[in-house]
Design an enzyme around this catalytic site. Structure first.
Site, PDB file in Angstrom:
ATOM      1  CE1 TYR A  33       1.181  -0.335   4.330  1.00 41.12           C
ATOM      2  CE2 TYR A  33       0.107   1.791   4.391  1.00 41.12           C
ATOM      3  CZ  TYR A  33       0.944   0.874   4.960  1.00 41.12           C
ATOM      4  OH  TYR A  33       1.557   1.146   6.148  1.00 41.12           O
ATOM      5  NE  ARG A  52       6.860   4.161   0.554  1.00 45.28           N
ATOM      6  CZ  ARG A  52       6.589   4.959   1.589  1.00 45.28           C
ATOM      7  NH1 ARG A  52       7.542   5.285   2.445  1.00 45.28           N
ATOM      8  NH2 ARG A  52       5.388   5.452   1.767  1.00 45.28           N
ATOM      9  NE  ARG A 100      -5.822 -19.445   3.596  1.00 45.96           N
ATOM     10  CZ  ARG A 100      -4.851 -20.217   4.097  1.00 45.96           C
ATOM     11  NH1 ARG A 100      -4.761 -21.474   3.713  1.00 45.96           N
ATOM     12  NH2 ARG A 100      -3.987 -19.724   4.967  1.00 45.96           N
ATOM     13  CG  HIS A 102       0.551 -20.880   1.976  1.00 44.26           C
ATOM     14  ND1 HIS A 102      -0.550 -21.647   2.293  1.00 44.26           N
ATOM     15  CD2 HIS A 102       0.940 -20.290   3.124  1.00 44.26           C
ATOM     16  CE1 HIS A 102      -0.803 -21.523   3.583  1.00 44.26           C
ATOM     17  NE2 HIS A 102       0.085 -20.703   4.112  1.00 44.26           N
ATOM     18  CE  LYS A 147       3.167   3.141   3.047  1.00 42.87           C
ATOM     19  NZ  LYS A 147       3.228   3.161   4.499  1.00 42.87           N
ATOM     20  CD  GLU A 180       9.964   1.461  10.390  1.00 38.05           C
ATOM     21  OE1 GLU A 180       9.964   2.444   9.631  1.00 38.05           O
ATOM     22  OE2 GLU A 180       9.697   0.302  10.003  1.00 38.05           O
ATOM     23  CG  LEU A 205       8.370   2.278   4.612  1.00 34.19           C
ATOM     24  CD1 LEU A 205       8.224   1.081   3.676  1.00 34.19           C
ATOM     25  CD2 LEU A 205       7.014   2.906   4.878  1.00 34.19           C
TER      26      LEU A 205
HETATM   27  N1  PMP Z   1       7.603   3.508   8.914  1.00 34.91           N
HETATM   28  C1  PMP Z   1       6.459   2.803   8.884  1.00 34.91           C
HETATM   29  C2  PMP Z   1       6.435   1.433   9.479  1.00 34.91           C
HETATM   30  C3  PMP Z   1       5.304   3.344   8.298  1.00 34.91           C
HETATM   31  O1  PMP Z   1       4.155   2.636   8.256  1.00 34.91           O
HETATM   32  C4  PMP Z   1       5.360   4.662   7.768  1.00 34.91           C
HETATM   33  C5  PMP Z   1       4.131   5.306   7.184  1.00 34.91           C
HETATM   34  N2  PMP Z   1       3.629   4.633   6.097  1.00 34.91           N
HETATM   35  C6  PMP Z   1       6.578   5.362   7.821  1.00 34.91           C
HETATM   36  C7  PMP Z   1       7.676   4.752   8.400  1.00 34.91           C
HETATM   37  C8  PMP Z   1       6.696   6.736   7.255  1.00 34.91           C
HETATM   38  O2  PMP Z   1       6.631   6.713   5.846  1.00 34.91           O
HETATM   39  P1  PMP Z   1       6.103   7.946   5.011  1.00 34.91           P
HETATM   40  O3  PMP Z   1       6.915   9.138   5.449  1.00 34.91           O
HETATM   41  O4  PMP Z   1       6.359   7.577   3.604  1.00 34.91           O
HETATM   42  O5  PMP Z   1       4.653   8.117   5.332  1.00 34.91           O
END
Ligand code: PMP
Length: 284
Positions: A33, A52, A100, A102, A147, A180, A205
């Site tokens: 997403y 991305r 379904r 895998h 993501k 993070e 991410l």
């Molecule tokens: N880390 C994670 C795990 C996230 O879900 C997000 C937001 N999607 C971010 C960092 C920040 O990413 P962005 O600045 O692209 O929103």
């Protein structure tokens, strides 16, 4: 104005928008997403978000649902039909619908969903007063650079933060380093005014907001160090903050209940926050 979603190739009323029970996103979290901000009618950093998306899809070997030119038209149409001037666009691509099993299905077509909604301006108190974070073990998988919609560990972490009266949970890897937040990137400012955030390895991410902040840091002549930092270093830092598309930049003033610096938003965080708002408000 009633809300409209784009699903299975059609624009439909949001309340009736549905995917099949054998969508692989539903059954396996087999999808990715993006969330893009809309500010004053324009999309903030659309290109890095689409770049991305391409990368996430390629890493999961999910084909593109459509070319970027067509995708951009759908995004704009969803924003327009929802009358969104300030808000967000949500894009989701799964591997599609198939019985379904895998392993990848032979015949599934990637399923694209696009929604958009208006959002109120974030509570100004968060930026003015700063926010609290807690720290929790990072229990996620080893490809947090993708993501993916597989967010259950992030969901649990965010809930833990809420229950502790905090805005976010900073996740800690096995070496005691901050990876993070559950939906945000983590930053500190050292006592010699160096802005520090983790380098984009597979444990985080690479946020699009993070990249925009890098540009601001470079342009304004601040110093940046992309490296890991420990919880202890964060707690002893001069300033701390977090970034994301929906949170923008928020000063972190407490970590696990202990004040960061003076316990109030730091000057560098505030400058970067103001510069980020100017960036988001300016049409690309
Ligand atoms: N880390 C994670 C795990 C996230 O879900 C997000 C937001 N999607 C971010 C960092 C920040 O990413 P962005 O600045 O692209 O929103």
């Amino acid at each position: 104005m009633s809300r409209i979603a784009y699903v299975a190739g059609r624009y439909v009323p949001h309340r009736q928008a549905a995917v099949h029970i054998e969508d692989r996103g539903y059954q396996f979290a087999d999808g990715v997403y993006e969330v893009i901000s809309v500010v004053g009618g324009h999309l903030v950093d659309e290109e890095p978000h689409l770049a991305r998306l391409h990368r996430s899809l390629a890493e999961l070997r999910i084909p593109l649902p459509m070319e970027d030119a067509a995708l951009k038209i759908v995004i704009r149409e969803v924003v327009r039909r929802n009358g969104v001037d300030t808000g967000i666009v949500y894009l989701q691509v799964t591997r599609g619908v198939a019985p379904r099993e895998h392993a990848f299905p032979k015949a599934a077509k990637p399923a694209l969903v696009v929604t958009s909604r208006r959002s109120r301006a974030p509570d100004p108190r968060l930026g003015r007063d700063g926010i609290a974070v807690i720290t929790i073990p990072d229990i996620r998988w080893q490809r947090c650079d993708i993501k993916s919609v597989a967010l259950v560990a992030n969901v649990l972490g965010k809930q833990q933060a809420r229950e502790a009266g905090a805005y976010e949970a900073w996740q800690i890897d096995r070496d005691g380093k901050v990876t993070e937040g559950t939906s945000t990137n983590a930053w500190i400012v050292t006592h010699d005014d160096i802005v520090v955030t983790r380098a984009p390895d597979t444990a985080i991410l690479s946020g699009v907001t993070r990249l925009a902040i890098f540009d601001i840091i470079r342009r304004e002549g601040y110093r940046l160090d992309e490296r890991m930092f420990s919880v202890a270093e964060a707690k002893a830092a001069r300033e701390a903050f977090l970034t994301s598309t929906t949170a923008d930049l928020l000063p972190v003033v407490r970590i696990d209940g202990a004040p960061v610096g003076e316990g109030t938003p730091g000057p560098l965080s505030q400058k970067l926050r103001a510069a980020y708002f100017a960036h988001a408000a300016s049409p690309a």
